[in-house]
Structure formats: C-alpha cells, structure tokens
Design a protein around this motif. Sequence first.
Motif, mmCIF file in Angstrom:
data_model
loop_
_atom_site.group_PDB
_atom_site.id
_atom_site.type_symbol
_atom_site.label_atom_id
_atom_site.label_comp_id
_atom_site.label_asym_id
_atom_site.label_seq_id
_atom_site.Cartn_x
_atom_site.Cartn_y
_atom_site.Cartn_z
ATOM 1 N N LEU A 84 0.833 -1.210 0.000
ATOM 2 C CA LEU A 84 0.000 0.000 0.000
ATOM 3 C C LEU A 84 0.866 1.258 0.000
ATOM 4 O O LEU A 84 0.560 2.235 -0.687
ATOM 5 C CB LEU A 84 -0.943 -0.003 1.205
ATOM 6 C CG LEU A 84 -2.098 -1.002 1.138
ATOM 7 C CD1 LEU A 84 -2.870 -1.000 2.453
ATOM 8 C CD2 LEU A 84 -3.008 -0.686 -0.026
ATOM 9 N N LEU A 85 1.961 1.230 0.765
ATOM 10 C CA LEU A 85 2.888 2.368 0.758
ATOM 11 C C LEU A 85 3.519 2.558 -0.614
ATOM 12 O O LEU A 85 3.710 3.685 -1.075
ATOM 13 C CB LEU A 85 3.994 2.165 1.801
ATOM 14 C CG LEU A 85 3.671 2.603 3.217
ATOM 15 C CD1 LEU A 85 4.808 2.208 4.153
ATOM 16 C CD2 LEU A 85 3.435 4.091 3.275
ATOM 17 N N MET A 86 3.827 1.451 -1.277
ATOM 18 C CA MET A 86 4.412 1.544 -2.617
ATOM 19 C C MET A 86 3.422 2.126 -3.620
ATOM 20 O O MET A 86 3.821 2.833 -4.546
ATOM 21 C CB MET A 86 4.871 0.160 -3.086
ATOM 22 C CG MET A 86 6.090 -0.348 -2.385
ATOM 23 S SD MET A 86 6.498 -1.977 -2.980
ATOM 24 C CE MET A 86 7.171 -2.703 -1.518
ATOM 25 N N LEU A 87 2.154 1.840 -3.423
ATOM 26 C CA LEU A 87 1.144 2.425 -4.304
ATOM 27 C C LEU A 87 0.972 3.917 -4.044
ATOM 28 O O LEU A 87 0.687 4.690 -4.957
ATOM 29 C CB LEU A 87 -0.197 1.709 -4.133
ATOM 30 C CG LEU A 87 -0.279 0.305 -4.724
ATOM 31 C CD1 LEU A 87 -1.600 -0.344 -4.337
ATOM 32 C CD2 LEU A 87 -0.136 0.353 -6.230
ATOM 33 N N LEU A 88 1.156 4.321 -2.778
ATOM 34 C CA LEU A 88 1.026 5.743 -2.442
ATOM 35 C C LEU A 88 2.225 6.555 -2.930
ATOM 36 O O LEU A 88 2.076 7.713 -3.306
ATOM 37 C CB LEU A 88 0.872 5.911 -0.930
ATOM 38 C CG LEU A 88 -0.465 5.482 -0.349
ATOM 39 C CD1 LEU A 88 -0.427 5.572 1.179
ATOM 40 C CD2 LEU A 88 -1.590 6.336 -0.898
ATOM 41 N N PHE A 89 3.410 5.950 -2.884
ATOM 42 C CA PHE A 89 4.634 6.637 -3.294
ATOM 43 C C PHE A 89 5.320 5.834 -4.398
ATOM 44 O O PHE A 89 6.270 5.088 -4.137
ATOM 45 C CB PHE A 89 5.584 6.799 -2.105
ATOM 46 C CG PHE A 89 4.965 7.505 -0.939
ATOM 47 C CD1 PHE A 89 4.734 8.862 -0.984
ATOM 48 C CD2 PHE A 89 4.578 6.793 0.195
ATOM 49 C CE1 PHE A 89 4.157 9.519 0.092
ATOM 50 C CE2 PHE A 89 4.006 7.441 1.270
ATOM 51 C CZ PHE A 89 3.785 8.800 1.223
ATOM 52 N N PRO A 90 4.909 6.001 -5.650
ATOM 53 C CA PRO A 90 5.420 5.156 -6.742
ATOM 54 C C PRO A 90 6.766 5.615 -7.314
ATOM 55 O O PRO A 90 6.912 5.820 -8.504
ATOM 56 C CB PRO A 90 4.311 5.241 -7.783
ATOM 57 C CG PRO A 90 3.687 6.569 -7.563
ATOM 58 C CD PRO A 90 3.796 6.838 -6.092
ATOM 59 N N SER A 91 7.733 5.768 -6.474
ATOM 60 C CA SER A 91 9.076 6.145 -6.918
ATOM 61 C C SER A 91 9.934 4.868 -7.002
ATOM 62 O O SER A 91 10.050 4.140 -6.012
ATOM 63 C CB SER A 91 9.673 7.115 -5.907
ATOM 64 O OG SER A 91 11.035 7.252 -6.094
ATOM 65 N N PRO A 92 10.533 4.587 -8.154
ATOM 66 C CA PRO A 92 11.306 3.344 -8.291
ATOM 67 C C PRO A 92 12.401 3.130 -7.227
ATOM 68 O O PRO A 92 12.509 2.032 -6.686
ATOM 69 C CB PRO A 92 11.895 3.439 -9.691
ATOM 70 C CG PRO A 92 10.922 4.281 -10.438
ATOM 71 C CD PRO A 92 10.418 5.292 -9.441
ATOM 72 N N PRO A 93 13.207 4.140 -6.885
ATOM 73 C CA PRO A 93 14.208 3.888 -5.835
ATOM 74 C C PRO A 93 13.567 3.571 -4.482
ATOM 75 O O PRO A 93 14.060 2.720 -3.740
ATOM 76 C CB PRO A 93 15.005 5.190 -5.754
ATOM 77 C CG PRO A 93 14.756 5.889 -7.028
ATOM 78 C CD PRO A 93 13.400 5.460 -7.495
ATOM 79 N N LEU A 94 12.474 4.245 -4.186
ATOM 80 C CA LEU A 94 11.783 3.988 -2.924
ATOM 81 C C LEU A 94 11.159 2.591 -2.920
ATOM 82 O O LEU A 94 11.210 1.886 -1.903
ATOM 83 C CB LEU A 94 10.705 5.054 -2.692
ATOM 84 C CG LEU A 94 10.017 5.023 -1.340
ATOM 85 C CD1 LEU A 94 11.021 5.266 -0.223
ATOM 86 C CD2 LEU A 94 8.914 6.059 -1.298
ATOM 87 N N ILE A 95 10.616 2.177 -4.046
ATOM 88 C CA ILE A 95 10.009 0.848 -4.143
ATOM 89 C C ILE A 95 11.070 -0.232 -3.950
ATOM 90 O O ILE A 95 10.857 -1.197 -3.208
ATOM 91 C CB ILE A 95 9.269 0.689 -5.489
ATOM 92 C CG1 ILE A 95 8.004 1.531 -5.482
ATOM 93 C CG2 ILE A 95 8.937 -0.774 -5.760
ATOM 94 C CD1 ILE A 95 7.254 1.543 -6.793
#
Length: 83
Positions: free
Chosen positions: A53-64
Amino acid sequence: MFRHLLAFVFVLSTPVWMQDHTPDEKHFYRRFFTKKHRAKRSKAKLLWIGMLLLMLLFPSPPLIVSMLLFTTFLTFSLMDESG
C-alpha cells in the motif's frame, strides 16, 4: 468425481511425511502447521500488504526497491526459526 480423482493422484504423488499435517515443532515440514508459525505467517502477510500500500502511495522506483529489500529483510527476520 474429478475432485476425488485429483485427491487420489495427490496422495499417490506426495511422500508419506507430507501427508501428515499433525503440528510438530521439531519436524522440518510439520512445523508449518503449528499455531506459532501460522501467527508468524499472518504477521508477514500484513507487513507485505502494508508495504505494498505504501508503494502504491509513493510510486518512486528507488523507494520501491528500498522498501522491497527492507520488507524482505523484515520477513526473513520474522520467520527465523531461532527466535
């Protein structure tokens, strides 16, 4: 009819030790059926759902990628048999 045939093929194709689902802390396969291990698996599943869910909220490749690596580390730490 098909379900019974499929169950029969499953019984014939699996080893005897895999057919026993009695929980046992010491056995390498039957420990998966203990309450402690099921609780660990449900915690790990909730952890993965939360991170997804966090990855869907913040779809930045390095963050993912960082969250995937961190979640994998946490899951392995949680599922460790020594603790």
